[in-house]
Design an enzyme around this catalytic site. Structure first.
Site, PDB file in Angstrom:
ATOM      1  CE  LYS A 107      -4.128  -1.988   2.131  1.00 27.70           C
ATOM      2  NZ  LYS A 107      -5.159  -1.875   3.176  1.00 27.70           N
ATOM      3  N   GLY A 155      -5.755  -0.009  18.412  1.00 34.27           N
ATOM      4  CA  GLY A 155      -4.777  -0.225  17.353  1.00 34.27           C
ATOM      5  C   GLY A 155      -4.416   1.079  16.659  1.00 34.27           C
TER       6      GLY A 155
END
Ligand code: NDP
Length: 292
Positions: free
Chosen positions: A64, A130
């Site tokens: 990505k 997270g």
């Protein structure tokens, strides 16, 4: 025939061809959507794909960031996340030369699923577990003024990464005039403030993959009204959503709807067509369980 693909490594497990095949059926378009394993240099592989007639592709782990550097132009979502999950070839138009557009549909895909599920986002105090790539993608759309989220508290095992995420989001928060308060905390700090209430909890850690739970007290988890795990399973239940449901949280969901939502936004970028999310999700879950 519209030629599309997903690029990454590993790639054999990807359900994107299944999802885009369903979108093609639903919209009546002729689509050829393949899986491409990136074994060597990402740029060589992606150039080969577009040279062979590709119109667009999805990008998954670990490419990505490479895709972000490859794109000639980035959407706001991709620029803020510094990660691209969708590339589109935009041909020359008049004096404008051809270019590759990079987008990141993960965050908007999650937002569309939260809306489908009637997640109580207006005035919400969100606990985001997270601070990895997925968490970075989902914070910007959640901060949009019209969504009305009151606060997002990012808790991460490595607190520095939560702090960096929050700091990186501040210019965008200002740019869009968001009133959402952003905080970064460690799990220890969270445990030392037991009376806090987060009505929405989003698990963007990779713990569910290993059937592990984040270190949250039962009291804190049980006070949530809505719990969402970005990880997805065949039956729609993860170790985190099962724990929350057992503690009485009324609305608990896995991340398959986000996966379908982000795919739908990529599909729209490439084809201009928007498949119905709820119907597509139902078909994806049915076909996935038939395959196993
Ligand atoms: P990353 O590897 O970028 O981030 C992983 C996160 O999990 C980090 O915050 C990391 O904390 C945390 N973590 C890992 N192990 C532990 C542990 N033992 N204890 C506490 N925290 C831990 O992964 P992604 O952000 O790409 O993906 C995260 C999840 O989101 C995955 O489950 C993935 O499947 C899912 N996902 C779902 C999508 C969908 O469409 N449904 C799309 C993208 C992702 P630390 O920083 O301390 O290492």
């Amino acid at each position: 025939m519209i030629k599309l693909a997903v690029l990454g490594s590993p790639i054999a497990h990807s359900v994107s061809p299944l999802i885009h095949g369903i979108f093609a059926e639903m919209t009546g378009l002729q689509v050829d959507y393949g899986r491409i394993l990136v074994e060597g240099d990402f740029v060589t592989t992606v150039k080969e794909f577009f040279a062979s007639g590709g119109s667009g592709c999805n990008i998954t782990v670990p490419c990505k960031i490479d895709a972000c550097h490859f794109a000639d132009q980035l959407t706001d979502a991709a620029r803020i996340a510094q990660a691209v999950n969708t590339l589109k070839f935009c041909p020359q138009e008049g004096e404008h030369p051809a270019f590759f557009l990079g987008d990141n549909t993960d965050g908007a895909g999650l937002l569309s699923d939260l809306m489908r599920l009637d997640c109580p986002l207006a005035g919400a105090h969100i606990l985001l577990l997270g601070a990895g790539g997925a968490a970075r993608g989902i914070v910007p759309p959640l901060m949009a003024p019209d969504v009305g989220v009151a606060s997002i508290t990012v808790v991460n095992r490595t607190k520095d990464k939560a702090v960096a995420l929050v700091n990186d989001m501040m210019p965008y928060r200002e740019q869009v005039g968001s009133n959402t308060v952003l905080n970064a905390v460690s799990f220890e700090e969270l445990a030392s403030a037991p009376s806090q209430v987060f009505n929405v909890m989003l698990n963007a850690t990779s713990l569910s993959l290993k059937h592990e739970l984040p270190s949250l007290s039962d009291e804190l988890l049980s006070r949530a009204a809505f719990v969402y795990d970005l990880f997805y399973t065949l039956n729609g239940k993860t170790v985190f959503t099962e724990k929350a449901a057992a503690l009485g949280v009324p609305s608990c969901h896995d991340g398959l709807g986000m996966l379908v939502g982000q795919a739908a936004l990529s599909f729209k970028l490439w084809t201009g067509k928007s498949p119905d999310l709820g119907a597509a999700l139902e078909l994806v879950r049915t076909r996935l369980s038939q395959q196993h």
